[in-house]
Enzyme design. Structure first.
Site, PDB file in Angstrom:
ATOM      1  N   GLU A   1       0.925  -1.181   0.177  1.00  0.00           N
ATOM      2  CA  GLU A   1       0.057   0.071   0.045  1.00  0.00           C
ATOM      3  C   GLU A   1       0.862   1.482  -0.015  1.00  0.00           C
ATOM      4  OE1 GLU A   1      -1.666   3.204   0.756  1.00  0.00           O
ATOM      5  OE2 GLU A   1      -2.164   2.434   2.952  1.00  0.00           O
TER       6      GLU A   1
ATOM      7  N   CYS B   1      -1.387   9.197   2.814  1.00  0.00           N
ATOM      8  CA  CYS B   1      -1.318   8.617   1.314  1.00  0.00           C
ATOM      9  C   CYS B   1      -2.639   8.673   0.526  1.00  0.00           C
ATOM     10  CB  CYS B   1      -1.125   6.990   1.427  1.00  0.00           C
ATOM     11  SG  CYS B   1      -2.143   6.194   2.308  1.00  0.00           S
TER      12      CYS B   1
END
Length: 470
Positions: free
Chosen positions: A237, A271
């Protein structure tokens, strides 16, 4: 922030004052391998533990974490620069991940159909992988750690965890203490502390069957390459250059509020943050002005001692990178509407208007409080702009027409899209993951977690036993 002592200790220090918060042993490659062996030795007994017992331990850990909520929140604020609201959310989200892991421990696996041979009985199960290696970033150390640790444990794996050296206490030591107190057997969770050398040793350790990594795309590519060479499963991720699309029917003040939250929460060090604000030309100037007003009104300061809404950037190097990205964007023709200059340990919320795909800031993830605003003429151009990126993590479409928003969302190349909201959202029961430079698709949430942290096992039985011609 942290420092390394001559005694081989990693000392965590408050990000704003440098005050010592605690120390942990600094791992060497040899000690990482030893920890992996301990986790591998503990794995069979833990896998054989009934799911209800595993669930009870994880549920108890969630209760214990909430009992220590103030301590955990203070660590997140002082170690990583979280504001208090973000820290409060992260602690409770971490507890929710533990409860999700408990649910996975007892939930029946999806049914699998029979084989094609009627004379051969078949049994198909999902089994734990063994040792799951987890490498956690500094920005949401508690939540992003628990997002892998809790489901991995719930599904019967042991775990080797390495927190980021910026946040060894909130991202590592706290995990070990809470789970040990909850009754997790010794060796089922091993925590190692260190930098990239320790992380590389974790990925390469022979006993580690899988690696779950959350962090930068650059490091993720290296881990993916190593895992591929060693034939290990990997969940990555990574970064995001996420689009926040504002359609012309949007309530501008509400959209600017959502855009401000999406870009500036935790100093933009997320993110999922809204990096690129793609705004219809009819409302472009009004939205840009409103976003700049929201940005300029945010309170900057020490989040542990004041009611600041914007805390310190994680370290000096990151401050320099953010400032350089803004300077380069302005030099390439972007308009600086507000913010843009370092203030001690802080970088103010910054709005850059008139950003185009020809500018590097449109494509390069600036991991800081910088919102880039770009106009579009119609929805086809909005989709084209949104998909003009190597990243594909999250996106959002802000509109008053849900059907229109869903239709546009279906054309966006990313793992998660939110309509009528901004891109920063987490739900432990929903799959989450990105594509392209943002990762190798979903490995978290609900059934996606089961798929990530277990493997198929097929058993067939023939009665009577079969014989063959030779």
């Amino acid at each position: 922030m942290s420092t390394v002592t001559e005694a081989g200790l990693l000392t965590s220090r408050e990000i704003t004052t440098g005050e010592e918060l605690g120390s942990v042993p600094l791992a060497t490659p040899g000690s990482v391998r030893s920890a992996a062996r301990r986790a591998a030795a503990a794995a069979p007994a833990w896998a054989a533990t009934p799911g209800a017992e595993r669930a009870a331990i994880l549920s108890r850990a969630a209760d214990l974490l909430l009992e220590r909520a103030q301590e955990a929140q203070d660590l997140l604020v002082r170690e990583g620069g979280s504001i208090t609201g973000k820290a409060f959310y992260e602690v409770h989200a971490g507890a929710a991940e533990l409860r999700h892991g408990a649910e996975l421990a007892t939930a029946p696996a999806p049914a699998h159909g029979p084989g094609s041979d009627p004379g051969r009985d078949s049994e198909v199960r999902r089994l734990p992988l063994g040792v799951v290696g987890v490498i956690v970033p500094w920005n949401f150390p508690l939540l992003l750690g628990m997002r892998s640790v809790a489901p991995a444990l719930g599904l019967g794996n042991s775990v080797l965890l390495k927190p980021d050296p910026h946040t060894p206490l909130s991202g590592g030591r706290l995990f070990a203490e809470v789970l040990a107190e909850a009754g997790l057997p010794e060796g089922v969770l091993e925590v190692v502390y260190g930098d990239a050398e320790a992380g590389a040793a974790l990925v390469e350790a022979p006993g580690v069957a899988m690696v779950s990594f959350t962090g930068s795309t650059e490091v993720g590519r290296e881990i993916g390459a190593t895992a591929g060479r060693l034939l290990k499963r990997v969940v990555l991720e990574l970064g995001g250059q996420n689009a926040f699309v504002v359609l012309p029917d949007a309530d501008i003040e509400a959209a600017a509020s959502a855009g401000s939250w999406g870009s500036f929460l935790h100093q933009g060090q997320i993110c999922m943050a809204a990096r690129r604000h793609l705004v219809h030309q009819d409302v472009y100037e009004a939205y840009t002005d409103a976003l700049a007003r929201h940005a300029a009104a945010l309170r900057i300061g020490d989040p542990y001692r004041t009611d600041a809404q914007i805390g310190p950037v994680i370290d000096r190097g990151q401050l320099t990178r953010i400032a350089s990205a803004v300077e380069d964007a302005v030099a390439q023709g972007a308009r600086l509407v507000t913010g843009g200059r370092v203030q001690g340990r802080y970088f103010p919320p910054t709005v850059l208007a008139d950003v185009t795909p020809k500018m590097s800031v449109f494509h390069t993830e600036v991991f800081g409080p910088v919102a880039c605003v770009t106009p579009f003429a119609d929805e086809a151009e909005a989709v084209e702009l949104a998909n003009t990126s190597d990243y594909g993590l999250t996106a959002a479409v802000y509109t008053c027409d849900a059907d229109r928003g869903r239709a546009l969302a279906a054309e966006l190349r990313c793992g998660v899209v939110h309509v009528g909201d901004q891109p920063v959202h987490h739900d432990p029961r929903l799959p989450f993951g990105g594509v392209g430079a943002s990762g190798n698709s979903s490995g978290f949430g609900g059934e996606a977690a089961r798929e990530a942290f277990t493997r198929w096992h097929t058993l067939t039985t023939s009665t009577p036993a079969r014989s063959y011609p030779f």
